[in-house]
Design an enzyme around this catalytic site. Sequence first.
Site, PDB file in Angstrom:
ATOM      1  CB  CYS A 110      -1.248  -0.045   1.199  1.00 24.91           C
ATOM      2  SG  CYS A 110      -1.975   1.863   1.624  1.00 24.91           S
TER       3      CYS A 110
ATOM      4  CB  CYS B  20      -2.909   3.949  -5.715  1.00 26.96           C
ATOM      5  SG  CYS B  20      -4.224   2.675  -4.337  1.00 26.96           S
TER       6      CYS B  20
HETATM    7  N1  DGL Z   1      -3.840   0.697  -1.811  1.00 27.56           N
HETATM    8  C1  DGL Z   1      -3.920   1.149  -1.384  1.00 27.56           C
HETATM    9  C2  DGL Z   1      -2.653   2.894  -1.702  1.00 27.56           C
HETATM   10  O1  DGL Z   1      -1.359   1.891  -2.320  1.00 27.56           O
HETATM   11  C3  DGL Z   1      -4.425   3.000  -0.733  1.00 27.56           C
HETATM   12  C4  DGL Z   1      -6.078   2.617  -1.441  1.00 27.56           C
HETATM   13  C5  DGL Z   1      -6.444   3.790   0.188  1.00 27.56           C
HETATM   14  O2  DGL Z   1      -6.692   2.767   1.347  1.00 27.56           O
HETATM   15  O3  DGL Z   1      -6.749   4.422  -0.427  1.00 27.56           O
HETATM   16  O4  DGL Z   1      -1.593   3.308  -1.455  1.00 27.56           O
END
Ligand code: DGL
Length: 263
Positions: free
Chosen positions: A74, A184
């Site tokens: 993430c 993301c």
């Molecule tokens: N998948 C996440 C990222 O890579 C976060 C998305 C979120 O929860 O806002 O930033």
Amino acid sequence: MNKNRPIGIFDSGVGGSSIWQEIHQLMPYENTVYLADSKNAPYGNKTQDEIVSLSKKNTEVLIEMGCKIIVVACNTATTNAIDVLRTSYNIPIIGIEPAIKPAALQTKHKSIGILATKGTLSSALFHKTTKEFAKEISVVEIIGEGLVPLIENDELDSNEIKALLKKYTTPMVAANIDYLVLGCSHYPYLIPQLREMLPEHVSIIDSGQAVAKQAQNVLQQKKLLTDNKNQPTLQFFTNTSTTTLKSLLKKYSEKTIIKTMDF
Ligand code: DGL
């Protein structure tokens, strides 16, 4: 430490499963445990303190499950919490950051776009990387507001998601970008939709492969690569419904175990 212990991976939700796919492809015999904290998604609009505390909670669950390494799949959690995680836990921790550096090195137009969460784009780590590698080029930063909840809801092909993507990429195309950085881990699932609307000369890049490679390097250095040659155990836990994870991972349905768990 036993090298056949699993690789632990977490994300605010289902998106980091795109990173899991890269890890599994590169290291097909490694056991893995993936945590999707979908109950608390999106992380992108939370404060840094909230992101740190959720990231600690997820890391502790994975340590408790016996993981030998943690992959923070993430960008939002990495850019806001990785330093705290690394100082708090005595276990190797790999993070994911937007691929600004390769895009900045390869752009011919001297113009790149980045689509990421508010939490990532406002983080000190992101500013540092951009300043270091992209000071000579123009960077169009766009917050992908609303995309993560739609992906969490398995609405990859909805008109709503396509309209948002069109809105977010329009200023990038106007700025003549030739690289779009997906900052993301949810967004690689949108590549087919983005491909349809972006000019052909725009390359789309994300950090999934680089993260998998980095995890492999660290495991190798620490002599923690598995010696297992049988079908590994591939577990996924979500704290909401399993529907979207099952749908995103349907090509692995015969070998994965996807369950709901409270955490
Ligand atoms: N998948 C996440 C990222 O890579 C976060 C998305 C979120 O929860 O806002 O930033």
